[in-house]
Design a protein around this motif. Structure first.
Motif, PDB file in Angstrom:
ATOM      1  N   SER A  13       5.754   8.964  -2.776  1.00 11.08           N
ATOM      2  CA  SER A  13       4.352   9.320  -2.927  1.00 11.08           C
ATOM      3  C   SER A  13       4.208  10.563  -3.794  1.00 11.08           C
ATOM      4  CB  SER A  13       3.737   9.551  -1.550  1.00 11.08           C
ATOM      5  OG  SER A  13       2.369   9.298  -1.626  1.00 11.08           O
ATOM      6  N   PHE A  50       4.283   1.142   7.455  1.00  7.17           N
ATOM      7  CA  PHE A  50       5.253   1.568   6.431  1.00  7.17           C
ATOM      8  C   PHE A  50       5.880   2.838   7.010  1.00  7.17           C
ATOM      9  CE2 PHE A  50       5.699   4.077   2.326  1.00  7.17           C
ATOM     10  CZ  PHE A  50       6.789   3.379   1.850  1.00  7.17           C
ATOM     11  N   LEU A  79      -2.005   2.247   0.512  1.00  3.88           N
ATOM     12  CA  LEU A  79      -1.286   2.971   1.566  1.00  3.88           C
ATOM     13  C   LEU A  79      -2.186   4.051   2.152  1.00  3.88           C
ATOM     14  CD1 LEU A  79       1.314   3.902   3.100  1.00  3.88           C
ATOM     15  CD2 LEU A  79       1.837   5.306   1.105  1.00  3.88           C
ATOM     16  N   GLY A  86       4.445   4.339  -6.065  1.00  2.00           N
ATOM     17  CA  GLY A  86       4.783   5.708  -6.455  1.00  2.00           C
ATOM     18  C   GLY A  86       4.246   6.058  -7.823  1.00  2.00           C
ATOM     19  N   GLY A  87       3.287   6.975  -7.858  1.00  2.00           N
ATOM     20  CA  GLY A  87       2.825   7.525  -9.129  1.00  2.00           C
ATOM     21  C   GLY A  87       1.946   6.605  -9.962  1.00  2.00           C
ATOM     22  N   GLY A 132      -1.257   5.105  -3.146  1.00  2.00           N
ATOM     23  CA  GLY A 132      -1.574   5.991  -2.034  1.00  2.00           C
ATOM     24  C   GLY A 132      -2.377   7.176  -2.539  1.00  2.00           C
TER      25      GLY A 132
HETATM   26  C1  1GP Z   1       4.543   5.889  -1.619  1.00  2.00           C
HETATM   27  O1  1GP Z   1       4.594   3.974  -3.015  1.00  2.00           O
HETATM   28  C2  1GP Z   1       3.772   4.754  -2.211  1.00  2.00           C
HETATM   29  O2  1GP Z   1       5.572   5.472  -0.824  1.00  2.00           O
HETATM   30  C3  1GP Z   1       2.534   5.232  -2.928  1.00  2.00           C
HETATM   31  O3  1GP Z   1       2.797   6.274  -3.833  1.00  2.00           O
HETATM   32  O4  1GP Z   1       1.063   7.947  -3.257  1.00  2.00           O
HETATM   33  O5  1GP Z   1       2.208   8.034  -5.483  1.00  2.00           O
HETATM   34  O6  1GP Z   1       0.562   6.226  -4.961  1.00  2.00           O
HETATM   35  P1  1GP Z   1       1.599   7.171  -4.422  1.00  2.00           P
END
Ligand code: 1GP
Length: 246
Positions: free
Chosen positions: A177, A77, A21, A203-204, A225
């Motif tokens: 994020s 996104f 991302l 995420g994470g 990300g």
């Molecule tokens: C955020 O899933 C994405 O919507 C990426 O998350 O930045 O924590 O990797 P991170």
């Protein structure tokens, strides 16, 4: 318009996919170029461009920079209908099905439609679930909806399946994020076992070890990300994990 078809085909062949991302707000051009080149080298499956809040970043310029320097598909996104660049290849057309905020279930999508219908973007209907992974991420704040609690695996699985029944083509479960911890293995496994459509987890995810666990639990696609912004080598590390599964 075959990006979704190619994603679904790979997953049918039991392959794992990996996406990075890119947040347009956080890019300076030379750093972005290095990230793109590394993504090309390790052949990530697609780029995502966007985020919940985009202020001074220019989505068009970011998408343009990727398209000029890569043949890998670029999917938007979006955090809102303002986050659309017609230079991208496609869009995750998100509906925030973990929440009950009509703006993010249908409202902002309606506002996006006039632009989408005159574009060549591939529209990929995506059920989007936010999960409480320990901290109030921006996505949770902006959506003004309570996230699914971390341990409510059945609720997550049933919400995802409802998305599938509604015709959504992908399910994206996100801690947001910068989430403190990734989505639990149990939630991923339970959700994946009830779904016939591809499952994206994000995420994470900050290490190759975590990525291995997330894939093993049943994620078809991993998105990173922040982790890649802090340490670009993570892109290479997770691509190795993905390749080991494939
Ligand atoms: C955020 O899933 C994405 O919507 C990426 O998350 O930045 O924590 O990797 P991170």
């Amino acid at each position: 318009k075959d990006i979704y078809h190619n994603i679904a085909l790979k997953i049918k062949q039991e392959k794992k996919l990996f996406s990075v991302l890119i947040d347009p707000d956080k890019q300076n051009f030379s750093e972005l170029l290095k990230t793109i080149q590394l993504c090309n080298k390790v052949k990530i499956d697609f780029f995502l461009v966007g985020g919940s809040i985009i202020t001074n970043g220019n989505i068009d310029n970011t998408v343009h920079a990727i398209k000029e320097n890569s043949i890998i598909p670029v999917l938007l996104f979006p955090g809102s209908h303002n986050h659309i660049s017609t230079k991208a290849d496609g869009i995750l057309f998100l509906s925030l099905i973990s929440g009950r905020n009509p703006d993010f279930l249908i409202g902002t999508q309606l506002l996006a439609t006039p632009k989408l219908k005159t574009s060549k973007l591939e529209i990929i209907p995506t059920g989007y679930l936010l999960v409480d992974c320990g901290n109030q991420t921006t996505a949770i704040k902006v959506s003004e909806t309570p996230p699914i609690p971390f341990k409510e695996n059945e609720l997550a699985a049933n919400t995802a399946l409802t998305g599938q029944y509604l015709g959504q083509k992908l399910i994206y479960i996100d801690g947001g994020s910068g989430a403190e911890q990734p989505i639990s293995n149990e939630m991923i496994t339970q959700t994946k076992s009830s779904l016939d459509i591809p499952l994206i987890i994000g995420g994470g995810i900050k290490s190759a070890e975590t990525a291995t666990k997330v894939y093993n639990a049943g994620a078809d696609i991993i998105v990173i990300g922040n982790g890649a912004e802090k340490n670009r080598n993570l892109i290479e590390d997770i691509s190795v994990v993905r390749n080991n599964f494939n």
